[in-house]
Design a protein around this motif. Structure first.
Motif, PDB file in Angstrom:
ATOM      1  N   PHE A   1       0.852  -1.194   0.000  1.00  0.00           N
ATOM      2  CA  PHE A   1       0.000   0.000   0.000  1.00  0.00           C
ATOM      3  C   PHE A   1       0.883   1.237   0.000  1.00  0.00           C
ATOM      4  N   GLY A   2       0.478   2.229  -0.786  1.00  0.00           N
ATOM      5  CA  GLY A   2       1.229   3.473  -0.874  1.00  0.00           C
ATOM      6  C   GLY A   2       0.279   4.623  -1.133  1.00  0.00           C
TER       7      GLY A   2
ATOM      8  N   SER B   1       1.663 -10.213   5.094  1.00  0.00           N
ATOM      9  CA  SER B   1       2.249  -9.021   5.713  1.00  0.00           C
ATOM     10  C   SER B   1       1.936  -7.776   4.890  1.00  0.00           C
ATOM     11  N   PRO B   2       1.055  -6.907   5.385  1.00  0.00           N
ATOM     12  CA  PRO B   2       0.841  -5.629   4.696  1.00  0.00           C
ATOM     13  C   PRO B   2       2.156  -4.860   4.645  1.00  0.00           C
ATOM     14  N   THR B   3       2.435  -4.210   3.524  1.00  0.00           N
ATOM     15  CA  THR B   3       3.747  -3.581   3.343  1.00  0.00           C
ATOM     16  C   THR B   3       3.610  -2.182   2.757  1.00  0.00           C
ATOM     17  N   ASN B   4       4.127  -1.217   3.481  1.00  0.00           N
ATOM     18  CA  ASN B   4       4.076   0.183   3.074  1.00  0.00           C
ATOM     19  C   ASN B   4       5.195   0.463   2.066  1.00  0.00           C
TER      20      ASN B   4
ATOM     21  N   HIS C   1       1.160   5.232  10.528  1.00  0.00           N
ATOM     22  CA  HIS C   1       1.797   6.357   9.830  1.00  0.00           C
ATOM     23  C   HIS C   1       1.049   6.672   8.528  1.00  0.00           C
ATOM     24  N   TYR C   2       0.685   5.632   7.802  1.00  0.00           N
ATOM     25  CA  TYR C   2       0.006   5.796   6.510  1.00  0.00           C
ATOM     26  C   TYR C   2      -1.382   6.415   6.678  1.00  0.00           C
TER      27      TYR C   2
END
Length: 285
Positions: A152-153, A182-185, A274-275
């Motif tokens: 996700f970004g 694992s969700p990944t920024n 943070h996102y």
């Protein structure tokens, strides 16, 4: 260092370019309108003109369900496009980083997949990404293959934006609870990719935020952090049929990162917090 990034219009490509600019690198981001990676002649001509020191290949056909029916386009982008870029990288002696996926694995079991586990994709998308890995390994002596998951970004659509949009007029949602990953920024990921590409520590890496959760658990945390009062009902994969098979186990070990001295990414919960704050700030401004 001059770095060419494909897939610039996507979430990861966008963040890699902007992180590189912060570090003072010469960054060149290209989308499909700037460079058709399925056209061999165009790729060779472009790379030969630009002569990058490194290529971060983020571009991919990622419509997992569509891939089951649109085999030709998926193959052309994920396999042929990767082949053309890798060949061009070889000619100009550029470092090459290929972004791969958890979909190269079959998703069986509950243990995290290691970097040396044999891929066994169950869908067409995963198969083409694995073929892309093999192309890179066969054409280049030195390479980086980075497998990522659940990204996700800020630049693009993703699961978080979808959940928040649905929360505007729904008080209850059914979300799959037996697929774990694992969700990944992409903000965190982009920094790691640029750290890696400056080294000679070649090979396959798994790069995700720390920790695991199901999609349902992910959704609950999204709503909690965003202050949304939405009930999440955890359902099975079978209760939410899709055209392509999704891996139930997308856990990946990051042992290779640790062994090579790279700092693990923050926990997915911290990164999500943070996102969400960034998203809410965007809405207010």
């Amino acid at each position: 260092m001059k770095i060419l990034v494909t897939g610039y219009t996507g979430q990861l490509g966008y963040d890699v370019v902007h992180e590189g600019l912060k570090r003072g690198f010469e960054m060149i981001g290209v989308g499909s309108k700037d460079l058709n990676i399925t056209d061999e002649q165009s790729v060779f001509q472009y790379i030969n003109e630009v002569k990058p020191h490194a290529i971060v290949h983020c571009a991919a056909f990622t419509a997992v369900d569509k891939a089951e029916d649109d085999n030709e386009n998926c193959w052309n982008v994920n396999v042929k496009g990767t082949q053309y870029l890798a060949n061009a990288a070889k000619i100009v002696n550029a470092r090459f980083m290929y972004i791969s996926t958890d979909y190269v694995f079959d998703g069986l079991g509950e243990l995290p997949f290691s970097e040396i586990d044999a891929p066994n994709p169950v869908g067409y998308y995963g198969m083409t990404k694995y073929e892309g890995e093999k192309v890179v390994q066969s054409l280049l002596a030195d390479w980086f293959i980075i497998r990522i998951s659940w990204v996700f970004g800020l630049n693009g659509n993703n699961f978080i934006r979808t959940m928040l949009r649905l929360a505007e007029n729904r008080s209850e949602l059914n979300v799959v609870g037996d697929q774990v990953g694992s969700p990944t920024n992409t903000f965190d990921l982009s920094r790691l990719l640029l750290d890696i590409i400056q080294t000679d520590r070649y090979g396959i890496y798994h790069a995700t935020n720390e920790g695991f959760c199901s999609w349902a658990e992910f959704a609950k945390e999204i709503f909690r952090l965003a202050g949304k009062d939405v009930r999440v009902n955890s359902i099975t994969t079978e209760e939410y049929p899709t055209r392509a098979v999704r891996p139930k186990n997308s856990r990946m070990s990051k042992q290779k990162l640790i062994e090579n001295g790279f700092k693990p990414l923050p926990s997915w919960q911290n990164s999500l917090d943070h996102y969400i704050k960034q998203l809410l700030h965007e809405v207010k401004s």
